[in-house]
Design a protein around this motif. Structure first.
Motif, PDB file in Angstrom:
ATOM      1  N   ALA A 269       6.049   1.722   8.507  1.00 39.06           N
ATOM      2  CA  ALA A 269       7.767   1.051   8.898  1.00 39.06           C
ATOM      3  C   ALA A 269       7.342  -0.050   8.012  1.00 39.06           C
ATOM      4  N   HIS A 270       6.517  -0.565   8.131  1.00 39.11           N
ATOM      5  CA  HIS A 270       5.715  -2.320   7.838  1.00 39.11           C
ATOM      6  C   HIS A 270       4.209  -1.981   6.740  1.00 39.11           C
ATOM      7  N   GLN A 271       4.860  -2.601   5.615  1.00 42.36           N
ATOM      8  CA  GLN A 271       3.559  -2.752   4.596  1.00 42.36           C
ATOM      9  C   GLN A 271       3.095  -1.050   4.214  1.00 42.36           C
TER      10      GLN A 271
ATOM     11  N   LEU B 234       9.353   3.274  -7.776  1.00 45.53           N
ATOM     12  CA  LEU B 234      10.555   2.218  -6.876  1.00 45.53           C
ATOM     13  C   LEU B 234       9.947   1.370  -6.030  1.00 45.53           C
ATOM     14  N   VAL B 235       8.760   1.684  -5.121  1.00 45.88           N
ATOM     15  CA  VAL B 235       7.775   0.801  -4.031  1.00 45.88           C
ATOM     16  C   VAL B 235       7.070   0.093  -4.943  1.00 45.88           C
ATOM     17  N   GLN B 236       6.372   0.606  -6.265  1.00 45.60           N
ATOM     18  CA  GLN B 236       5.828  -0.583  -6.846  1.00 45.60           C
ATOM     19  C   GLN B 236       4.043  -1.382  -5.967  1.00 45.60           C
ATOM     20  N   PRO B 237       3.975  -0.401  -5.687  1.00 38.95           N
ATOM     21  CA  PRO B 237       2.679  -0.902  -4.608  1.00 38.95           C
ATOM     22  C   PRO B 237       1.777  -1.907  -5.674  1.00 38.95           C
ATOM     23  N   GLY B 238       0.655  -2.092  -4.422  1.00 39.41           N
ATOM     24  CA  GLY B 238      -0.713  -3.009  -5.189  1.00 39.41           C
ATOM     25  C   GLY B 238      -1.943  -1.783  -5.351  1.00 39.41           C
TER      26      GLY B 238
ATOM     27  N   TRP C  32       0.431  -1.460  -0.189  1.00 39.80           N
ATOM     28  CA  TRP C  32      -0.037   0.141   0.182  1.00 39.80           C
ATOM     29  C   TRP C  32       1.235   0.965  -0.035  1.00 39.80           C
ATOM     30  N   MET C  33       0.597   2.385  -0.580  1.00 37.16           N
ATOM     31  CA  MET C  33       1.117   3.091  -0.793  1.00 37.16           C
ATOM     32  C   MET C  33       0.146   4.150  -0.879  1.00 37.16           C
ATOM     33  N   LEU C  34       0.529   5.082   0.529  1.00 39.92           N
ATOM     34  CA  LEU C  34      -0.145   6.272   0.668  1.00 39.92           C
ATOM     35  C   LEU C  34      -0.123   7.907   0.624  1.00 39.92           C
ATOM     36  N   VAL C  35      -0.905   8.363  -0.186  1.00 42.09           N
ATOM     37  CA  VAL C  35      -0.075   9.747  -0.816  1.00 42.09           C
ATOM     38  C   VAL C  35      -1.355  10.887  -0.151  1.00 42.09           C
ATOM     39  N   GLY C  36      -0.539  11.713   0.743  1.00 38.76           N
ATOM     40  CA  GLY C  36      -1.366  13.151   1.140  1.00 38.76           C
ATOM     41  C   GLY C  36      -1.234  14.388   0.485  1.00 38.76           C
TER      42      GLY C  36
END
Length: 278
Positions: free
Chosen positions: A169-171, A206-210, A131-135
């Motif tokens: 820090a994780h996921q 770079l992260v390649q989140p799902g 998961w990538m969260l964008v604020g």
């Protein structure tokens, strides 16, 4: 003798000419040379010389000097310049690794936000997160500490993630649409979001989140390249280059509107149904 009187004009060159006799009964009309003419005892007409009017000397206009010159108009304030995408800059950023990307972010001066910042805030979290969260952008605390979501809004976000068994820090990886704090925590402008978009795009690569989660309208605008309403976008699946995108409220909004915390929780549960954190 029946003749009209003889008039001699001193100033006339024809004063010695005797006028022709008039028929009997004709009444001579005497027209003075001027209305100020006088007849002396000898029958001569004298006209006074016209009085000369005094000449009024008007002062010459003062020469224009630097002090007496009219003040120049101040130039109109320039309108804010729109940031034009630089293909070379975008291509350079697209080839950076994590270390080079964060160095580039901290040294960036591509828009006006760099003028008031203390430091740029690249992002934080698991660089292999699902998961990538964008604020939206850094606030005062983030600008001081150099990490996103460290104030009260950050604590609320951590609690919501913790309820899903996740930590930053994780996921989870957390970033912002703009990497520098907007003055007075105002909403980022469209050109400021565009200037930072190559950084966000490279982070996603770079992260390649799902899964991508947009926290607030500016983040949704950056990820989806369109203006949307959070209320209308909730509960829907969007995509960015094949990656699912979920839109929900920003934690700072939830602090001001706690009645909507339940809706934000529903959005996170909807996201978990699309992509479960690993």
């Amino acid at each position: 003798m029946g003749l009209a009187p003889l008039w001699r004009l001193r100033s006339s060159p024809k004063a010695d000419v005797v006028p022709e006799p008039r028929p009997a009964g004709h009444r001579a009309e005497v027209v003075p040379a001027t209305r100020h003419a006088r007849v002396d005892p000898a029958g001569q007409i004298s006209t006074p010389k016209p009085q000369e009017r005094p000449v009024v000397q008007r002062p010459a206009p003062a020469p224009v000097t630097e002090k007496s010159a009219p003040p120049a108009r101040a130039p109109a304030p320039a309108s804010p310049q729109q940031t034009t995408p630089d293909p070379l800059r975008s291509a350079r950023i697209a080839g950076l690794d994590w270390a080079g990307l964060e160095d580039e972010i901290r040294a960036c001066r591509a828009c006006r936000l760099c003028e008031k910042r203390r430091q740029a805030v690249p992002g934080v979290g698991d660089r292999s997160a699902s998961w990538m969260l964008v604020g939206e952008g850094p606030g005062a605390d983030e600008d001081r500490l150099g990490e996103p979501f460290v104030g009260q809004a950050g604590k609320l976000l951590d609690n919501m993630l913790g309820a899903l068994g996740m930590t930053r820090a994780h996921q989870v990886f957390i970033a912002n649409a703009v990497k520098c704090r907007p003055p007075h925590n105002r909403t980022p402008e469209a050109d400021e979001i565009a200037a930072c978009l190559p950084f966000l795009q490279r982070q996603i690569e770079l992260v390649q989140p799902g899964l991508l989660i947009a926290l607030g309208r500016p983040a949704a605008q950056a990820l989806l390249d369109t203006g949307i309403s959070i209320g209308a976008a909730r509960g829907k699946r969007f995509e960015r280059q094949g990656v699912p995108v979920v839109v929900t409220y920003h934690p700072a909004y939830l602090l001001r509107n706690p009645q909507d915390k339940g809706k934000a929780w529903e959005d996170l549960c909807f996201a978990r149904g699309l992509v479960s954190p690993e």
